[in-house]
Design a protein around this motif. Structure first.
Motif, PDB file in Angstrom:
ATOM      1  N   GLY A 138      -1.668   1.114  -8.119  1.00  0.00           N
ATOM      2  CA  GLY A 138      -2.441   0.275  -7.215  1.00  0.00           C
ATOM      3  C   GLY A 138      -3.460  -0.568  -7.950  1.00  0.00           C
ATOM      4  N   ALA A 139      -4.084   0.008  -8.997  1.00  0.00           N
ATOM      5  CA  ALA A 139      -5.077  -0.740  -9.778  1.00  0.00           C
ATOM      6  C   ALA A 139      -4.441  -1.914 -10.500  1.00  0.00           C
ATOM      7  CB  ALA A 139      -5.764   0.189 -10.770  1.00  0.00           C
ATOM      8  N   ASP A 181       0.825  -1.211   0.000  1.00  0.00           N
ATOM      9  CA  ASP A 181       0.000   0.000   0.000  1.00  0.00           C
ATOM     10  C   ASP A 181       0.862   1.265   0.000  1.00  0.00           C
ATOM     11  OD1 ASP A 181      -2.326  -1.463  -0.038  1.00  0.00           O
ATOM     12  OD2 ASP A 181      -2.616  -1.410   2.137  1.00  0.00           O
ATOM     13  N   GLY A 196      -3.980  -4.536  -8.075  1.00  0.00           N
ATOM     14  CA  GLY A 196      -5.282  -5.106  -7.741  1.00  0.00           C
ATOM     15  C   GLY A 196      -5.770  -6.079  -8.785  1.00  0.00           C
ATOM     16  N   SER A 217      -4.176  -9.333  -8.098  1.00  0.00           N
ATOM     17  CA  SER A 217      -4.772 -10.010  -6.947  1.00  0.00           C
ATOM     18  C   SER A 217      -6.080 -10.686  -7.318  1.00  0.00           C
ATOM     19  CB  SER A 217      -5.013  -9.003  -5.815  1.00  0.00           C
ATOM     20  OG  SER A 217      -3.798  -8.444  -5.368  1.00  0.00           O
ATOM     21  N   ILE A 218      -6.887 -10.016  -8.149  1.00  0.00           N
ATOM     22  CA  ILE A 218      -8.148 -10.609  -8.591  1.00  0.00           C
ATOM     23  C   ILE A 218      -7.884 -11.863  -9.417  1.00  0.00           C
ATOM     24  CG2 ILE A 218     -10.177 -10.245 -10.047  1.00  0.00           C
ATOM     25  CD1 ILE A 218     -10.054  -7.279  -9.233  1.00  0.00           C
ATOM     26  N   GLY A 278       0.719  -9.556  -7.671  1.00  0.00           N
ATOM     27  CA  GLY A 278      -0.687  -9.602  -7.277  1.00  0.00           C
ATOM     28  C   GLY A 278      -1.266 -10.991  -7.402  1.00  0.00           C
ATOM     29  N   TYR A 334       3.227   1.355  -3.453  1.00  0.00           N
ATOM     30  CA  TYR A 334       2.575   1.877  -4.652  1.00  0.00           C
ATOM     31  C   TYR A 334       2.888   3.365  -4.827  1.00  0.00           C
ATOM     32  CZ  TYR A 334      -0.223  -2.415  -4.963  1.00  0.00           C
ATOM     33  OH  TYR A 334      -0.636  -3.713  -5.083  1.00  0.00           O
TER      34      TYR A 334
END
Length: 372
Positions: free
Chosen positions: A93-94, A71, A97, A100-101, A151, A74
């Motif tokens: 960050g996106a 966090d 993310g 991670s997804i 991620g 980034y």
């Protein structure tokens, strides 16, 4: 007379068998820790007593530490290393993310693996290694690719650790263990965010990525052997997991939920001619066919045939009505039975699963009505 009574009273206190004055300290109930604190202690005791659980929880906590560190990383990456400015923090960050997804979605592939520990070790190395590589790779595009890789490793590690804990912890202590795990994850995430500025002050921006990222593989090197050598899923349970995952309404369930559902399975063997469920009876179980074939009849009319991988019994459970059909074994069959409560609990937590289940119920009820 009053003096005699007082004297007699003093003498009676010393007579054998006379009641002694009560000690108010000794009669107070012993203090007991609050119920929540007792559960916490039991959870910690369960984790500490099993080297495999201890290792998995430690790896998951350290992964949480890295998630908290990312966090802050980034912002460091976007502003200081890539020169994207404040607006670039959200973009960086996106990208992480998205990884991670993808990792969480890919974690469905871990369900039913006989050696889940190996997959967990690999995903944790992917997570930490992806972060560490950012320290030596120049350019925005390679860095973006590494963020996606990290991620993916993060998502796989998070879900894989929870799934493995699901296997290792018994049902009687499951909630305690997960309660401790969630607390450790929250604490680890907070510490990770706090540690980044200190780490950057000690070793610099790029080196901080390397140190933080490599810390997880180091932990894996110290603890991974306990997981890899101690984790092996029973072949029967692996088969059950594959069968459950093949049921459309269970397909969207996460790995930990599906493994917990598998833990509730009761195998049953029924001879040919057995009416497994009868129309009008109360429905209390959901069934998946492991072996053999069955006939489904409604008011004496054949409506479908069931074979390995097919399921039945959901209508009575979802609609809370008596059985709408009779299901009879055409030959010796092996069934996986799941009780009403774990079945409903599993569907309740996943909107997509509920939608598939409700649509299936509607379709079957419509198909079972004879054409006029």
């Amino acid at each position: 007379m009053l003096g005699i009574a007082r004297a007699a009273g003093r003498r009676s206190d010393k007579l054998p068998g006379a009641a002694l004055p009560r000690d108010p300290i000794r009669t107070l109930p012993e203090p007991r820790p609050p119920a929540g604190f007792r559960e916490l202690l039991r959870g910690l005791e369960t984790i500490w007593s099993d080297p495999r659980l201890r290792a998995v929880v430690t790896i998951a906590t350290w992964a949480g530490f890295l998630i908290g560190a990312m966090d802050i990383f980034y912002a460091v990456l976007a502003i200081d290393l890539l020169g994207l400015g404040g607006s670039g923090v959200g973009i960086v960050g996106a990208i992480g993310g998205v990884g991670s997804i993808l990792g969480s979605a890919a974690a469905l592939l871990l369900v039913g693996r006989e050696r889940l520990g190996v997959a967990l070790v690999g995903s944790a190395v992917l997570f930490g290694g992806g972060i560490a590589a950012i320290a030596v790779v120049p350019g925005a595009v390679p860095v973006a690719a590494l963020l996606v890789v990290a991620g993916i490793g993060s998502g796989l590690t998070y879900v894989g650790a929870q799934t493995l804990i699901q296997r290792l912890a018994g049902d009687d202590v499951m909630s305690r263990v997960f309660g401790v795990l969630q607390g450790l994850l929250m604490g680890g995430t907070a510490l990770g965010a706090l540690a980044v500025p200190i780490l950057i002050g000690l070793v610099g921006d790029r080196a901080a990525f390397a140190v933080a990222g490599l810390s997880l593989p180091v932990v894996i090197g110290l603890l991974g052997r306990a997981i890899v050598t101690g984790d092996r899923l029973d072949a029967g349970r692996a088969t059950e997991l594959r069968l459950l995952r093949g049921v459309p309404m269970f397909a969207p369930l996460s790995g930990p939920v599906l493994e917990r559902l598998a833990a509730c399975v009761v195998r049953s063997h029924e001879p040919a001619g057995t009416a497994v469920v009868r129309s009008g009876d109360r429905g209390d179980r959901f069934f998946v066919v492991a072996e053999g074939h069955l006939d489904v009849t409604v008011r004496g009319r054949d409506v479908r045939h069931l074979g390995p991988g097919d399921a039945f019994g959901e209508i009575a459970l979802i609609n809370d009505v008596p059985r709408t059909a009779t299901v009879t074994a055409m030959e010796p069959v092996t069934l996986l039975a799941i009780g009403r409560t774990p079945f409903i609990d599993a569907l309740t937590g996943q909107a997509r699963s509920r939608t598939i289940a409700v649509d299936l119920v509607d379709d079957r009820l419509t198909a079972d009505v004879p054409a006029s």
